[in-house]
Design a protein around this motif. Sequence first.
Motif, PDB file in Angstrom:
ATOM      1  N   MET A   7       0.851  -1.195   0.000  1.00  0.00           N
ATOM      2  CA  MET A   7       0.000   0.000   0.000  1.00  0.00           C
ATOM      3  C   MET A   7       0.882   1.239   0.000  1.00  0.00           C
ATOM      4  O   MET A   7       1.784   1.370   0.821  1.00  0.00           O
TER       5      MET A   7
ATOM      6  N   VAL B 179       1.303   5.055   0.806  1.00  0.00           N
ATOM      7  CA  VAL B 179       0.690   6.054   1.692  1.00  0.00           C
ATOM      8  C   VAL B 179       1.088   7.443   1.225  1.00  0.00           C
ATOM      9  O   VAL B 179       2.247   7.709   0.907  1.00  0.00           O
TER      10      VAL B 179
ATOM     11  N   ASP C  87      -4.320   6.023   1.999  1.00  0.00           N
ATOM     12  CA  ASP C  87      -3.953   5.186   0.864  1.00  0.00           C
ATOM     13  C   ASP C  87      -4.094   6.023  -0.411  1.00  0.00           C
ATOM     14  O   ASP C  87      -5.114   6.684  -0.624  1.00  0.00           O
TER      15      ASP C  87
END
Length: 218
Positions: A1, A3, A24
């Motif tokens: 993911m 960020v 996200d």
Amino acid sequence: MSVKLRLRRLGRKKIPVFSIVATDSRNARDGRYIEDIGRYYPLRDPAEVQIDEERALYWLDNGAQPSDTVRSILYRRGLLLQNHLIQKDTSPDEIEEKVTEFRERMAQKGEDIKMAVRPTGEDALEKERERAENLDEEAKLRAQATPLSVVQEEEEGADTAEAEAGQPDEAGQPDEAATAEEDADDEEATADEADAEAEPDAEASEEEDADDTEEKNE
């Protein structure tokens, strides 16, 4: 993911206020986010920022990528420089000195950021300090207070002493009703004895009178 540190719109129509969030990168601008780390007030003159510097440095250290506007805010506040020095293992004193000099240069150029209030990290630290002081004060009060167990023991001891003190009095003082009954029984017994003594005397007197009458008739 992946960020990102970016702005999330708040406020009313034509009066925008933005929160600075870690989110996200795939989420919508005003959608879900991971953590809210600050506020940005663009309509104030000059624009004001409130940011948790410790959490911003945490996300930068973990690879979060700021958007253009958030990057500008972090740069002018000296947080990008501070993160760079931390990654180079610079001593805390040297980091503080260089960041302070950088902020002074930005202020001289008129490019510094006006903080709306103290940084959120400082607010949180102050609240934690106050909470610790309150806990210490409560602990002192508890230490000064008499424990409940001691109070209960004292009350039980007092009740026991009263009960022990009351028992001899009850044993030593006869019941008034019982005494009255005993007195009545004694009086009845005395009366019966007197009647019993009186009956033989009456019979003897009657016999004597009968003998006298017979003698006179003869």
